[in-house]
Write a protein that holds these residues in place. Structure first.
Motif, PDB file in Angstrom:
ATOM      1  N   ASN A 171      11.740  -3.023  10.934  1.00 43.53           N
ATOM      2  CA  ASN A 171      11.071  -1.833  10.376  1.00 43.53           C
ATOM      3  C   ASN A 171      11.110  -1.707   8.853  1.00 43.53           C
ATOM      4  OD1 ASN A 171      10.396  -1.177  12.956  1.00 43.53           O
ATOM      5  ND2 ASN A 171      12.000   0.340  13.232  1.00 43.53           N
ATOM      6  N   PRO A 172      12.232  -2.027   8.190  1.00 49.57           N
ATOM      7  CA  PRO A 172      12.244  -1.817   6.733  1.00 49.57           C
ATOM      8  C   PRO A 172      11.707  -3.000   5.934  1.00 49.57           C
ATOM      9  CG  PRO A 172      14.445  -2.396   7.471  1.00 49.57           C
ATOM     10  CD  PRO A 172      13.563  -2.450   8.699  1.00 49.57           C
ATOM     11  N   CYS A 173      10.895  -3.850   6.534  1.00 52.57           N
ATOM     12  CA  CYS A 173      10.298  -4.995   5.854  1.00 52.57           C
ATOM     13  C   CYS A 173      11.338  -5.917   5.229  1.00 52.57           C
ATOM     14  CB  CYS A 173       9.291  -4.542   4.796  1.00 52.57           C
ATOM     15  SG  CYS A 173       7.815  -3.869   5.535  1.00 52.57           S
ATOM     16  N   GLY A 177       0.281  -4.089  13.438  1.00 46.17           N
ATOM     17  CA  GLY A 177       1.223  -3.225  12.735  1.00 46.17           C
ATOM     18  C   GLY A 177       2.437  -4.020  12.342  1.00 46.17           C
ATOM     19  N   LYS A 178       3.542  -3.306  12.125  1.00 46.19           N
ATOM     20  CA  LYS A 178       4.811  -3.995  11.906  1.00 46.19           C
ATOM     21  C   LYS A 178       5.882  -3.257  12.676  1.00 46.19           C
ATOM     22  CE  LYS A 178       6.260  -1.506   7.741  1.00 46.19           C
ATOM     23  NZ  LYS A 178       7.589  -1.103   7.312  1.00 46.19           N
ATOM     24  N   GLY A 179       6.870  -3.990  13.136  1.00 45.28           N
ATOM     25  CA  GLY A 179       7.997  -3.390  13.832  1.00 45.28           C
ATOM     26  C   GLY A 179       7.809  -3.372  15.342  1.00 45.28           C
ATOM     27  N   GLN A 222      16.511  -0.968   0.984  1.00 45.98           N
ATOM     28  CA  GLN A 222      15.374  -1.237   0.102  1.00 45.98           C
ATOM     29  C   GLN A 222      14.625  -2.433   0.688  1.00 45.98           C
ATOM     30  OE1 GLN A 222      13.939  -0.006  -2.979  1.00 45.98           O
ATOM     31  NE2 GLN A 222      12.520  -1.511  -2.144  1.00 45.98           N
ATOM     32  N   CYS A 223      13.323  -2.253   0.914  1.00 51.30           N
ATOM     33  CA  CYS A 223      12.512  -3.346   1.459  1.00 51.30           C
ATOM     34  C   CYS A 223      12.363  -4.463   0.438  1.00 51.30           C
ATOM     35  CB  CYS A 223      11.149  -2.797   1.842  1.00 51.30           C
ATOM     36  SG  CYS A 223      10.340  -1.881   0.520  1.00 51.30           S
ATOM     37  N   HIS A 224      11.703  -5.541   0.854  1.00 49.24           N
ATOM     38  CA  HIS A 224      11.503  -6.659  -0.081  1.00 49.24           C
ATOM     39  C   HIS A 224      10.632  -6.267  -1.263  1.00 49.24           C
ATOM     40  CE1 HIS A 224       7.430  -7.367   1.248  1.00 49.24           C
ATOM     41  NE2 HIS A 224       7.839  -7.373   2.501  1.00 49.24           N
ATOM     42  N   ALA A 225       9.839  -5.200  -1.115  1.00 46.04           N
ATOM     43  CA  ALA A 225       9.072  -4.702  -2.263  1.00 46.04           C
ATOM     44  C   ALA A 225      10.028  -3.872  -3.121  1.00 46.04           C
ATOM     45  CB  ALA A 225       7.875  -3.878  -1.802  1.00 46.04           C
ATOM     46  N   GLY A 226      11.003  -4.540  -3.699  1.00 43.36           N
ATOM     47  CA  GLY A 226      12.053  -3.876  -4.487  1.00 43.36           C
ATOM     48  C   GLY A 226      11.543  -3.582  -5.876  1.00 43.36           C
ATOM     49  N   ILE A 247       2.331  -8.989   8.014  1.00 36.73           N
ATOM     50  CA  ILE A 247       3.530  -9.008   7.188  1.00 36.73           C
ATOM     51  C   ILE A 247       3.615  -7.717   6.383  1.00 36.73           C
ATOM     52  CG2 ILE A 247       4.838 -10.270   5.429  1.00 36.73           C
ATOM     53  CD1 ILE A 247       4.356 -11.846   7.994  1.00 36.73           C
ATOM     54  N   GLY A 248       4.589  -6.884   6.725  1.00 39.58           N
ATOM     55  CA  GLY A 248       4.777  -5.630   6.017  1.00 39.58           C
ATOM     56  C   GLY A 248       5.030  -5.892   4.545  1.00 39.58           C
ATOM     57  N   GLY A 249       4.408  -5.069   3.708  1.00 41.56           N
ATOM     58  CA  GLY A 249       4.639  -5.207   2.280  1.00 41.56           C
ATOM     59  C   GLY A 249       3.861  -6.335   1.638  1.00 41.56           C
ATOM     60  N   SER A 250       2.860  -6.872   2.349  1.00 37.58           N
ATOM     61  CA  SER A 250       2.020  -7.895   1.697  1.00 37.58           C
ATOM     62  C   SER A 250       0.600  -7.358   1.561  1.00 37.58           C
ATOM     63  CB  SER A 250       2.042  -9.202   2.484  1.00 37.58           C
ATOM     64  OG  SER A 250       1.406  -9.041   3.731  1.00 37.58           O
ATOM     65  N   GLN A 285       0.830  -1.218   0.000  1.00 41.10           N
ATOM     66  CA  GLN A 285       0.000   0.000   0.000  1.00 41.10           C
ATOM     67  C   GLN A 285       0.860   1.262   0.000  1.00 41.10           C
ATOM     68  OE1 GLN A 285       0.471  -1.884   2.641  1.00 41.10           O
ATOM     69  NE2 GLN A 285       1.549  -0.358   3.843  1.00 41.10           N
ATOM     70  N   ASP A 286       2.079   1.159   0.529  1.00 40.74           N
ATOM     71  CA  ASP A 286       2.963   2.318   0.436  1.00 40.74           C
ATOM     72  C   ASP A 286       3.603   2.295  -0.943  1.00 40.74           C
ATOM     73  OD1 ASP A 286       4.712   4.357   0.512  1.00 40.74           O
ATOM     74  OD2 ASP A 286       5.649   3.832   2.423  1.00 40.74           O
ATOM     75  N   THR A 287       2.978   2.992  -1.862  1.00 41.18           N
ATOM     76  CA  THR A 287       3.451   3.023  -3.236  1.00 41.18           C
ATOM     77  C   THR A 287       4.515   4.100  -3.423  1.00 41.18           C
ATOM     78  OG1 THR A 287       1.506   4.350  -3.752  1.00 41.18           O
ATOM     79  CG2 THR A 287       1.362   2.003  -4.211  1.00 41.18           C
ATOM     80  N   GLY A 294      -1.412  -3.203   3.608  1.00 42.86           N
ATOM     81  CA  GLY A 294      -0.481  -3.793   4.574  1.00 42.86           C
ATOM     82  C   GLY A 294      -0.184  -2.828   5.712  1.00 42.86           C
ATOM     83  N   PRO A 295       0.497  -3.306   6.764  1.00 40.19           N
ATOM     84  CA  PRO A 295       0.725  -2.512   7.968  1.00 40.19           C
ATOM     85  C   PRO A 295       1.803  -1.433   7.782  1.00 40.19           C
ATOM     86  CG  PRO A 295       1.946  -4.555   8.101  1.00 40.19           C
ATOM     87  CD  PRO A 295       1.131  -4.641   6.839  1.00 40.19           C
ATOM     88  N   THR A 296       1.691  -0.371   8.553  1.00 37.69           N
ATOM     89  CA  THR A 296       2.762   0.626   8.605  1.00 37.69           C
ATOM     90  C   THR A 296       3.566   0.392   9.892  1.00 37.69           C
ATOM     91  OG1 THR A 296       3.281   2.961   8.292  1.00 37.69           O
ATOM     92  CG2 THR A 296       1.480   2.460   9.800  1.00 37.69           C
ATOM     93  N   LYS A 335       9.605   4.451  -3.833  1.00 37.10           N
ATOM     94  CA  LYS A 335      10.373   4.173  -2.615  1.00 37.10           C
ATOM     95  C   LYS A 335       9.510   4.440  -1.390  1.00 37.10           C
ATOM     96  CE  LYS A 335      14.328   2.917  -0.810  1.00 37.10           C
ATOM     97  NZ  LYS A 335      13.850   2.716   0.558  1.00 37.10           N
ATOM     98  N   GLY A 336       9.263   3.375  -0.630  1.00 33.29           N
ATOM     99  CA  GLY A 336       8.406   3.466   0.553  1.00 33.29           C
ATOM    100  C   GLY A 336       9.098   4.136   1.725  1.00 33.29           C
ATOM    101  N   GLY A 337       8.283   4.614   2.665  1.00 40.32           N
ATOM    102  CA  GLY A 337       8.816   5.347   3.812  1.00 40.32           C
ATOM    103  C   GLY A 337       9.493   4.462   4.842  1.00 40.32           C
ATOM    104  N   GLY A 338       8.964   3.247   5.051  1.00 43.12           N
ATOM    105  CA  GLY A 338       9.486   2.383   6.106  1.00 43.12           C
ATOM    106  C   GLY A 338      10.959   2.074   5.948  1.00 43.12           C
ATOM    107  N   SER A 339      11.356   1.746   4.729  1.00 45.86           N
ATOM    108  CA  SER A 339      12.755   1.385   4.512  1.00 45.86           C
ATOM    109  C   SER A 339      13.621   2.630   4.331  1.00 45.86           C
ATOM    110  CB  SER A 339      12.891   0.450   3.314  1.00 45.86           C
ATOM    111  OG  SER A 339      12.248   0.979   2.183  1.00 45.86           O
TER     112      SER A 339
HETATM  113  S1  SF4 Z   1       7.316  -3.199   1.893  1.00 45.55           S
HETATM  114 FE1  SF4 Z   1       7.401  -2.230   3.904  1.00 45.55          FE
HETATM  115  S2  SF4 Z   1       9.056  -0.709   3.820  1.00 45.55           S
HETATM  116 FE2  SF4 Z   1       8.519  -1.314   1.719  1.00 45.55          FE
HETATM  117  S3  SF4 Z   1       7.093   0.229   1.066  1.00 45.55           S
HETATM  118 FE3  SF4 Z   1       5.904  -1.469   1.872  1.00 45.55          FE
HETATM  119  S4  SF4 Z   1       5.542  -1.006   4.033  1.00 45.55           S
HETATM  120 FE4  SF4 Z   1       7.164   0.337   3.304  1.00 45.55          FE
END
Ligand code: SF4
Lengths: 279, 184
Positions: free
Chosen positions: A180-182, B103-105, A268-272, B126-129, A67-69, B79-81, A144-148
Motif C-alpha cells: 500500500n505505501p508504494c 490499482g495498487k495494493g 514515506q513512499c519511494h516518492a520521497g 506501479i504506484g508512484g510512477s 499524481q498524489d502531490t 499513477g494508481p491509488t 506527503k501522499g495519502g497512501g503512505s
Molecule cells: S508514491 Fe504511492 S504512496 Fe507515495 S504519494 Fe504516490 S501513490 Fe501515494
C-alpha cells in the motif's frame, strides 16, 4: 535584526512546491540504482528501472513524479533575529502553496473530513515552526501522499517492552502495510517525547537524506538491524515480491516520561520528495 | 518467468483466462477512471435501477485521480491509488460485467472471489510512477461527476499501459505469492 518581506516567503514556497513534486532528490535515485544491483527478483529489478525512468520523465516534462502531490508539509526554521514585514507569515505560506499547486498543475488533495468536498487549492498547508538562533529562515517542503501516510501509526508502548518491542512494532507495521505505501519505502521512526512529539520526530526522520548516517552510534546500529529485517519480509518494489522493501530506516529519539515509551512510524513512499531553501 | 502480453479493451473471458499472476501486460483501448466517491455513486445508480455513465460490460476501471493536465498534454501525472478503498463496491460491479481493474495494493477476499467467479482480472500498476504512466495515455475526457474534481469519471484512451497481473481468474494473488517467494 533582519527584515524579510513575507511575499518572498510566498514566492519561495510556491517554487519549492513545484520543484519538490517534479524533481526527485538525488539520494532517492541513487538508492534505486544501488538497490537494483542487488535485487534478486526480476520483477523487482524491473520496477526499480521503471521508477528511475519515471523520475527522469518527471524532471524532463516538469510533470509530478506521482499524481498524489500530497498535502504540503512545511518545516519553517526561523532565526530569532528575523522580523517579518508586509503581512501575515502564516497566510503567506498558505498562499505559496495555493499558487504552487495551481501553477505547477499539481493535484489538489485537501478536503472536508466529513463531506469529503475538495477545498480546491490544496490549502491549508501543514506547517511546523521552529525558532533557531541567527537571522536565517529556512523553508523545507515535503509533499506527503495519502497512501503512505495512511500506513503510519503512533503507539504508546509500555516501558518494559523496550527496544525489542520497538523493533517488533516497526517490522510488523511494514509487514502489514505491504504494497500500500508504494515500496521501496523510507521508514521514519520517532521514539520518545510525548504522543504528538513522537509523530513529529518520525516525520522529521523521513527528511534525512538517504545514505547519511545517524550521528548516534546506538541508533545507527538499530536502523541497520531494522532495515535488514524489513528487507527480509519479501515485500519488494511495488510489493510484487523482492528484497528491496525499504531504502532506509531513519530514527529520531528524545527522552520521554518515566511512565511512557511513545513510538511513531511514519512511512514515506519511494516518492520521497522534499526541497529546501534558505532566505 | 513473467511474460509480456498485449491486450485490447473491452476484455472478454478469452482475454482474461490465459493470464497468470506475474504476467506483464501492455493494455490498449479505453479505460474508465473511478475512485471511492465515484464508486459510491455508481452503486447508488445501480440500486435505483438507473443507467450508468458508461457500459460496464467488458470494461476496465482504473483507480486513479490524475493531476491536472498541463497545456498541450491530455493528462497530468496519473499513477494508481490504493485499491482497498474500492473493495466494498467492486464485487457488485464485477457481477454486473466489469472485467478488469487497475490499482495498487491487495484486494479483499470478497473481491478475489468475485474475480474468480466472473473471470475478471486485477492488474497492478506501479504506484508512484504517474509521470511514466501518463506517457501511455493519449486522450482523456470527463464523462461524469465533474464536481468530484480529481475523482470525476474520465474516459481514457491508453496505448501500451504497463501493468502486472496481480489477481488472476484462478484465485492467484501475486502480492501473496510474490512476497512468500522472497520472504526469509
Ligand atoms: S508514491 Fe504511492 S504512496 Fe507515495 S504519494 Fe504516490 S501513490 Fe501515494
Amino acid at each position: 535584526m533582519k527584515e524579510i518581506d513575507v511575499t518572498r516567503v510566498t514566492e519561495t514556497v510556491e517554487r519549492l512546491c513545484i520543484e519538490a513534486n517534479t524533481d526527485l532528490g538525488e539520494d532517492v535515485e541513487n538508492a534505486f540504482r544501488t538497490m537494483a544491483e542487488t535485487e534478486v527478483s526480476p520483477t523487482g529489478k524491473e520496477v526499480l528501472g521503471l521508477l528511475l525512468e519515471n523520475a527522469a520523465i518527471a524532471r524532463r516534462e516538469k510533470m509530478p513524479i506521482c499524481q498524489d502531490t500530497g498535502l504540503a508539509v512545511v518545516f519553517m526554521e526561523i532565526g530569532q533575529e528575523v522580523h517579518f514585514t508586509n503581512g501575515d507569515l502564516e497566510a503567506a505560506i498558505h498562499e505559496g502553496v495555493r499558487r504552487g499547486y495551481q501553477k505547477g498543475y499539481l493535484r489538489k488533495s485537501t478536503c472536508h473530513p466529513f463531506t469529503r468536498k475538495n477545498i480546491g487549492d490544496n490549502t491549508p498547508a501543514i506547517i511546523h515552526y521552529k525558532m533557531v538562533p541567527g537571522d536565517n529562515v529556512s523553508i523545507t517542503i515535503e509533499p506527503k501522499g495519502g497512501g503512505s501516510e495512511n500506513m503510519s501509526r503512533v503507539v504508546m508502548l509500555t516501558p518494559s517492552e523496550g527496544i525489542e518491542g520497538i523493533k517488533a512494532y516497526v517490522i510488523q507495521r511494514v509487514r502489514e502495510s505491504g504494497p500500500n505505501p508504494c515500496p521501496p519505502i523510507v521508514v521514519g521512526v520517532g521514539i520518545g517525547g510525548t504522543f504528538e512529539r513522537a509523530a513529529f520526530l518520525a516525520k522529521k526522520a523521513t527528511l534525512r537524506p538517504i545514505g547519511t548516517k545517524n550521528p548516534d552510534p546506538e541508533l545507527e546500529a538499530l536502523e541497520k538491524e531494522i532495515h535488514e529485517a524489513v528487507n527480509r519480509l519479501g515485500i519488494g518494489p511495488a510489493g510484487l515480491g523482492g528484497k528491496t522493501t525499504a531504502l532506509a530506516v531513519h530514527i529520531e529519539m528524545m527522552p520521554c516520561h518515566i511512565a511512557s515509551l511513545p513510538l511513531a512510524v511514519n512511512i514515506q513512499c519511494h516518492a520521497g520528495r522534499h526541497k529546501k531553501a534558505t532566505l | 518467468m513473467s511474460r509480456e502480453i498485449t491486450l485490447q479493451t473491452p476484455l472478454s473471458d478469452s482475454d482474461t483466462t490465459p493470464l497468470r499472476i506475474g504476467d506483464r501486460v501492455l493494455l490498449s483501448g479505453i479505460v474508465y477512471t473511478a475512485r471511492d466517491a465515484a464508486h459510491k455513486r455508481l452503486v447508488d445508480l445501480m440500486d435505483s435501477g438507473k443507467p450508468l455513465p458508461f457500459d460496464l460490460k467488458g470494461a476496465v476501471i482504473y483507480y486513479v485521480g490524475p493531476a491536472p493536465a498541463p497545456p498541450g498534454k491530455p493528462i497530468g501525472s496519473a499513477g494508481p491509488t490504493t485499491s482497498y478503498r474500492m473493495d466494498a463496491f467492486a464485487p457488485r460491479l464485477i457481477a454486473a460485467g466489469l472485467k478488469g481493474m487497475i490499482g495498487k495494493g491487495a484486494r479483499a477476499d470478497t473481491v478475489i472471489e468475485a474475480i474468480k467467479t466472473f473471470k475478471a482480472i486485477y492488474f497492478g500498476a506501479i504506484g508512484g510512477s504517474g509521470a511514466l504512466i501518463a506517457q501511455s495515455i493519449v486522450a482523456s475526457e470527463i464523462i461524469a461527476y465533474e464536481d468530484l474534481g480529481p475523482e470525476a469519471i474520465r474516459r481514457l484512451e491508453v496505448r501500451n499501459l504497463p501493468l502486472f497481473v496481480v489477481n488472476d481468474t484462478y484465485g492467484g494473488d501475486l502480492y501473496k505469492e510474490g512476497v512468500e517467494k522472497y520472504a526469509e
